[in-house]
Every structure is written in C-alpha cells, then in structure tokens.
Design a protein around this motif. Structure first.
Motif, PDB file in Angstrom:
ATOM      1  N   GLY A   6       0.841  -1.192   0.000  1.00 10.45           N
ATOM      2  CA  GLY A   6       0.000   0.000   0.000  1.00 10.45           C
ATOM      3  C   GLY A   6       0.877   1.242   0.000  1.00 10.45           C
ATOM      4  O   GLY A   6       2.034   1.185  -0.393  1.00 10.45           O
ATOM      5  N   PHE A   7       0.304   2.338   0.459  1.00  7.80           N
ATOM      6  CA  PHE A   7       1.076   3.581   0.479  1.00  7.80           C
ATOM      7  C   PHE A   7       1.836   3.642   1.799  1.00  7.80           C
ATOM      8  O   PHE A   7       1.443   4.322   2.731  1.00  7.80           O
ATOM      9  CB  PHE A   7       0.158   4.784   0.273  1.00  7.80           C
ATOM     10  CG  PHE A   7      -0.477   4.759  -1.078  1.00  7.80           C
ATOM     11  CD1 PHE A   7       0.211   5.230  -2.184  1.00  7.80           C
ATOM     12  CD2 PHE A   7      -1.742   4.218  -1.256  1.00  7.80           C
ATOM     13  CE1 PHE A   7      -0.366   5.173  -3.436  1.00  7.80           C
ATOM     14  CE2 PHE A   7      -2.316   4.172  -2.506  1.00  7.80           C
ATOM     15  CZ  PHE A   7      -1.628   4.637  -3.610  1.00  7.80           C
ATOM     16  N   LEU A   8       2.915   2.840   1.833  1.00  3.99           N
ATOM     17  CA  LEU A   8       3.638   2.658   3.084  1.00  3.99           C
ATOM     18  C   LEU A   8       4.675   3.757   3.246  1.00  3.99           C
ATOM     19  O   LEU A   8       5.381   4.099   2.302  1.00  3.99           O
ATOM     20  CB  LEU A   8       4.336   1.306   3.073  1.00  3.99           C
ATOM     21  CG  LEU A   8       3.454   0.096   2.804  1.00  3.99           C
ATOM     22  CD1 LEU A   8       4.302  -1.152   2.728  1.00  3.99           C
ATOM     23  CD2 LEU A   8       2.404  -0.047   3.895  1.00  3.99           C
ATOM     24  N   CYS A   9       4.769   4.240   4.461  1.00  2.00           N
ATOM     25  CA  CYS A   9       5.836   5.193   4.748  1.00  2.00           C
ATOM     26  C   CYS A   9       7.139   4.415   4.842  1.00  2.00           C
ATOM     27  O   CYS A   9       7.213   3.420   5.562  1.00  2.00           O
ATOM     28  CB  CYS A   9       5.562   5.930   6.047  1.00  2.00           C
ATOM     29  SG  CYS A   9       6.986   6.863   6.600  1.00  2.00           S
ATOM     30  N   PRO A  10       8.158   4.822   4.130  1.00  2.00           N
ATOM     31  CA  PRO A  10       9.409   4.077   4.145  1.00  2.00           C
ATOM     32  C   PRO A  10      10.097   4.096   5.511  1.00  2.00           C
ATOM     33  O   PRO A  10      10.994   3.286   5.743  1.00  2.00           O
ATOM     34  CB  PRO A  10      10.266   4.770   3.087  1.00  2.00           C
ATOM     35  CG  PRO A  10       9.587   6.017   2.735  1.00  2.00           C
ATOM     36  CD  PRO A  10       8.177   5.946   3.195  1.00  2.00           C
ATOM     37  N   LYS A  61       6.526   2.768   8.167  1.00  2.00           N
ATOM     38  CA  LYS A  61       5.762   1.678   7.553  1.00  2.00           C
ATOM     39  C   LYS A  61       4.251   1.769   7.785  1.00  2.00           C
ATOM     40  O   LYS A  61       3.544   0.780   7.696  1.00  2.00           O
ATOM     41  CB  LYS A  61       6.299   0.324   8.018  1.00  2.00           C
ATOM     42  CG  LYS A  61       7.761   0.166   7.643  1.00  2.00           C
ATOM     43  CD  LYS A  61       8.283  -1.216   7.873  1.00  2.00           C
ATOM     44  CE  LYS A  61       9.733  -1.300   7.458  1.00  2.00           C
ATOM     45  NZ  LYS A  61      10.649  -0.670   8.420  1.00  2.00           N
TER      46      LYS A  61
END
Lengths: 213, 440
Positions: free
Chosen positions: B12-16, B19
C-alpha cells in the motif's frame, strides 16, 4: 549458529564474530516487468501466474547468510505504474541497494530501466549498489533485448547484471546474493556514508535463517 | 539459502520510515515530508554516533571515540569542498505566488462587490419608519434564523434578556450589540454613489441604529477599506490645492485688468463715468491679487522635491509662469492720470460740449423765434406749468440710477457703474429733449 545470538558481535566476551547487517533494498522498473514476482520468489519461493499490480509499494524482509555475516534485506517493492513515479524517491532515498528490473521481451522497459539507473545515479546515495535484472528469461523465444546489449550497458555503468526468471527461479537468489556480497559490511564503511550497513540495535534481532543452523 | 519469511507482506502507500499505510499517494508524500524529511539525515548520523559510542564504552577505546565524535560533530565542509558543487535545481515561484494572490484578491473583490450591491439596494428607497425599514432590510438581505444560536458568534457571550440578538444588515449574520458596528447612512450613500457630494456628518455625533446600518466587523472592515480606497483616489495633494487657488486668483485677475484698462481709458478721455478714486481702488485690488498669486507660486516652488525629477521641474515651471504673468499682465498697468490732468481733460471736454450745446441752443433759439413769430406767445404758459414738475418719471428714474451707481461703486462693481452711467446719460438726454420739446 542456531544457538548463537545475533547480538554476539557486540559482546565483549570474544564469542564467534557473526555480523548482522541490515540493508534497505528497493526494486524499480516499468510496470509489469516482474518486480513483485521476483521479490515473492526470493522471499516466499512462490510464483503466481497472475500477480496483481502493486499499489503504492510493498514491504518485505528476507535474511541471507554469507560466510561470516548475516544480511537482512528490507525490501521495498515499488509500484511500476507511472502515476506512482513521484513516490519512488521516498523509497530509494537512503537505500543501500536497488534492483532495476526490465522485461527482456519488451524493449521499452529496457529504456525505462536505463532512465531509472540515471535517476538513481543522480538522486540516490552515491554509494548505492545497483543491480540490473532482465526478467522473464524463460520467454527467451520472444526476446527483444539482447543479453550482450544489456551486459555492455551494465558494464559501462558499473551495475551488477543478471537475466532472471521469477517463474523458473533462475538467478533470483543469485542476484540478491550478489548484491549482499557487494554491499560494504565493514564497520568503517558503515559509518562512512549512506552505503554502509546499519548495525542492529539490541532489541532488534533478525530471525536466524535456516541456512545458519 | 534464503528462506521464506513468515511475516505478512505489507502493501500500500507505506511510509518508508514508519511503515504506516497512508491510504493515498498525496497523504503519504505529505506525511513523509512533514515527519521524516530531516529525520533521515539526523537519524543516520545519530545511529553512527550511538553505535560507536556503545562499542567504545565496551572496549574503552578513547582515541577512536574522540575521532568518531569529532568527525560526526564537525560536519566538516572540507569533505564537500573537494566535490564539484553544482548550484542545484531552482525554480521561480512568482507565478505560484501571483496565482495565490490573485485568487485571494479576487475573493475579496467579489465579496466587497456583493456587499456594495446590497448596500446600494439598502440605502436607496429606505423607508424612514423603523418597522417598515426592518422589513425592507430583511427583503434585501435575508437574516439568519437565530433560534438555535445561543451565543454571540463573535464574543461567545450568551444571549439573554439584556443581550439581544441583532443581525448584520449586509450579511445577515447574528451578533450582539457590543460586537455591532454602525455605518452612517449618509456615509453609505456616498460610498455607493461616489459622484454625490459627500455629506459631512458631524464627526463627534454617535452613529446609532437610527442613523446608521448595523454591521458585523467583517462587513464593516470590507466597506471601510473600500471607502478608504475611494477617498485616496479623490484626495488632492497640497500642491494641487495651492495650484487651484492660484488659478482661481488668476481667473479673477484677468477681467479685473481688462476693466481697469477700460476705466483708465475713459478717464483719459475725460469721461465722467468713473472717479479717479474708483480706478485707484481697482488698481489696489489687482495689486492684492498679484500678491496672492506670487505668494502661492512661491509656496508651490518651495515644496520639497528631489532636484531633477519631473515634479521639481513642474513646480519651478509653475513659479516661473506665475512670475511672468504677474510681471507682464498685472504690474505693467497703465499709470493713472493725476487729478489735475483729469480736470484739464474734463474741462476741455466740457468746453467742447458746452460749445456744441451753445451752438445747438442758438440754432434752436433761431428756430423758436421763427416759430414764435408764427404762433404767438401762447407756448410760454405751458412751459411754466411743466417746469416745476417734480414727479417727472424721468427725474425719479435718474435718482434711482444715481443711487444704484453709488451702491455699485461701494462694492467695486465698476462694470455695473459703467452701464448705469450710460443709462443715466441717456435719461438725461431724454429729459433734456423733453424739456426742450415742452418749451416748444
């Protein structure tokens, strides 16, 4: 090795030195070249004929053992569709390794891969290890990108290069291993810049992988 | 070698960094930029330091520790100087700024316009009866239903028996009396119709509900701003007022000079229309005008202006033109004849006239003698009857005219004097003729 705690390296008691290094790896490439399939094959050993298109990015981890080091990959499998392009820098920033994937049956994807390489060389950390993967090598009959052409390009730009097949698992583990080998694992290299491995904190223990048993 | 990890695959639109799944690309971008942008660099260097520190504390390796901290804290520029530093990407944000600003300005402009249209409708045809007026106001701007409003939206004080709900007459919103501002209706009229002369309301008079419109702060500020813009557009500078004054003095001077010339001429001609004192007064008046023009033009020239600028040149040009005008037109007036000269001229003229009259009289005498010889002495009696005729309308009229002339002279209306004098002369002539004919 199974009984050996991974934190051993930090112990002053002179126990066998096994370094545990963690690397951030990002997959880039045109849509539908097989990035997710490569990762899935590497991490779970699975292959789906109809892999769904990735949304945003996927995150997986996998640990590999080298001679004296355990390497934990934090894999960021990005979405290849153009509309997600703007998100990519977020993921490759601070990454120590990247696999740029193209489809050997599609010349356009090779061109796109070159652009990704260029972008990484310009924007990512200077010491990033870049590997070029020509995926779908099982479809060699429909080949549009010659092996030699890609090899020459890779040599020119100092990239690791392999033709892979997620379907047949050809070269999949090998390319990840090659990256793991090329990554600097010495502490000095780790401290020097972004390319270095991140030492694990005490609470953060990677699972011992089966190969180390 | 590598084996399957049992962990679930995140997608999905994961924060690097953390997460977290942010659900959309834009949310992810803003999350990342706001929370992790700086963190990334700082985090890395901190981790280095702490990692080193830990190891060093365990190994008691002081030299290494010192070196590491030095390197980490120094952030040495030397490392960067070796590399060719390019300027990096830059871009102009003025277009963006302009777009944002124009949108903002447009919003205010449309809002102000809406308020002005409402204000216009409100102030024209406003009924004077309070009840009718209230109804009229509500017709133009629908008032907000206040049944569910418990607190004044502006000051958050509760409405009750003493704190009544009121409505802004321009936007219809609810507010309490303390938060209301009043716009004087006359002022409102002048805002709506700038061509109408602004009726100067007494400044100290409190504008109340009766004489003004109840407005909320927001509407009042917009209208007030508009008023200020209008005023600043119409405002005259000190320089302009001074120049206008000067021009009006010049406009007065021009006919005055012409009149003076005429009066002077008539004196030289020995006419009795004007007195010497009249003409002298006229001269004094022109002198005063010249003085005024001179003073104003000096004032204009002395206004502070940067030398070399257009304003500076303009001011000097005005001063020079005024000085020239005074010298050429106002001070070069013909010299007045002296009293003696006038007497001389008048005497000559009188004598000339006398002679003429004498001649005419002689002519008439002869004529009459000739007639008398024919008609006999009967005409004499008629003349006596007519001679002491005091209420002759002509005489009466002449007296009135004389009175007028006296008045006009006192008020320096010399043109009128001239006209009246001419009239008087005609009357005299008429009277003379009448007398003569009566004699006949």
């Amino acid at each position: 090795m199974a009984t050996n705690r991974s934190g051993a390296a930090q112990r002053p008691n002179g126990a066998p030195q096994t370094k545990v290094c963690q690397f951030k790896l990002v997959l880039l490439g045109e849509s539908a070249v097989g990035k997710s399939s490569l990762v899935l094959r590497f991490v779970k050993g699975q292959f789906h004929e109809y892999q769904e298109s990735t949304i945003g990015a996927a995150f997986l981890t996998q640990t590999v053992c080298l001679d004296d080091t355990t390497v934990k990959f934090e894999i960021w499998d990005t979405a290849g569709q153009e509309r997600y392009h703007s998100l990519a820098p977020m993921y490759y920033r601070g990454a120590q390794a990247a696999i740029v994937v193209y489809d050997i049956t599609n010349q356009d994807t090779f061109g796109r891969a070159k652009n990704w390489v260029k972008e990484l060389q310009r924007q990512a950390s200077p010491s990033i290890v870049i590997a070029l993967a020509g995926n779908k090598s099982d479809l060699a009959a429909k080949r549009m990108v010659e092996f030699e052409e890609a090899q020459a390009y890779a040599d020119e730009n100092g990239l690791l290069f392999m033709e892979t097949s997620a379907k047949t698992a050809m070269n999949v583990n090998d390319i990840f291993l090659a990256i793991a080998n090329k990554l600097p694992k010495s502490e000095g290299a780790g401290a020097a810049g972004a390319g270095g491995a991140r030492r694990l904190a005490d609470g953060e223990q990677p699972r011992p992988s089966s190969c180390c048993k | 070698m590598a084996t399957a990890d049992e962990e679930k695959i995140l997608e999905g639109f994961l924060c690097p960094i953390c997460k977290a799944d942010l659900k959309s690309a834009s949310q992810l971008t803003s999350h990342f930029e706001s929370l992790h942008q700086e963190e990334q660099d700082v985090l890395r260097s901190l981790k280095d330091i702490f990692g080193k520190a830990k190891k060093i504390i365990l190994n008691n390796d002081d030299a290494d520790l010192k070196e590491t901290f030095d390197r980490a804290l120094k952030f040495s520029y030397a490392d960067y100087r070796d590399e060719e530093q390019s300027e990096g990407v830059s871009r102009s944000s003025s277009d963006y700024f302009k777009a944002v600003r124009s949108a903002r300005l447009e919003r205010y402009a449309t809002e102000t316009n809406k308020l002005l249209i409402r204000l216009d409708k409100l102030v024209c045809n406003m009924p004077s009866d309070p009840n009718q007026r209230k109804q009229y106001e509500q017709e133009i701007v629908p008032w907000l239903d206040g049944s569910s409003v418990k607190l004044c939206p502006n000051c958050a004080k509760a409405f009750n028996l003493t704190r009544r709900k009121h409505h802004c007459r321009l936007c219809g919103s609810i507010l309490c009396h303390d938060c209301s501002l009043f716009l004087d209706i006359n002022v409102a009229r002048s805002i709506v119709d700038p061509s109408a002369p602004p009726t100067a309301a007494p400044a100290d008079a409190e504008v109340t509900e009766k004489t003004g419109l109840r407005l909320c702060e927001h509407c009042y500020n917009l209208i007030e701003l508009r008023k200020q813009v209008q005023e600043s557009r119409n405002a005259k500078t000190v320089l302009m007022t001074a120049y206008e004054q000067m021009r009006s003095l010049m406009d007065q001077a021009r006919p005055a000079v012409a009149l003076y010339e005429k009066m002077c001429q008539s004196l030289f001609d020995g006419e009795t229309t004007y007195n010497l004192s009249d003409v002298n007064a006229m001269r004094g008046r022109i002198g005063k005008l010249a003085e005024g023009i001179d003073l104003l033009s000096k004032q204009i020239a002395s206004f502070p202006a940067e030398p070399g600028t257009r304003q500076f040149r303009l001011q000097n040009a005005i001063r020079q033109a005024a000085a020239h005008y005074i010298k050429e037109d106002l001070l070069s007036l013909r010299k007045l004849p002296t009293e003696a000269q006038i007497d001389e001229v008048r005497r000559q003229r009188y004598e000339r006239a006398e002679r003429q009259i004498q001649m005419e009289r002689q002519k008439m005498e002869k004529e009459r003698e000739r007639l008398e010889d024919l008609a006999g002495p009967s005409g004499r009696e008629r003349e006596v009857a007519n001679d002491n005729d005091d209420d002759n309308p002509l005489l009466e009229q002449m007296n009135i005219i004389r009175q007028y002339i006296k008045e006009a002279r006192e008020e320096f209306k010399f043109e009128e004097v001239a006209i009246l004098e001419a009239n008087l002369k005609e009357l005299k002539k008429e009277y003379h003729l009448q007398k003569l004919s009566n004699k006949c």
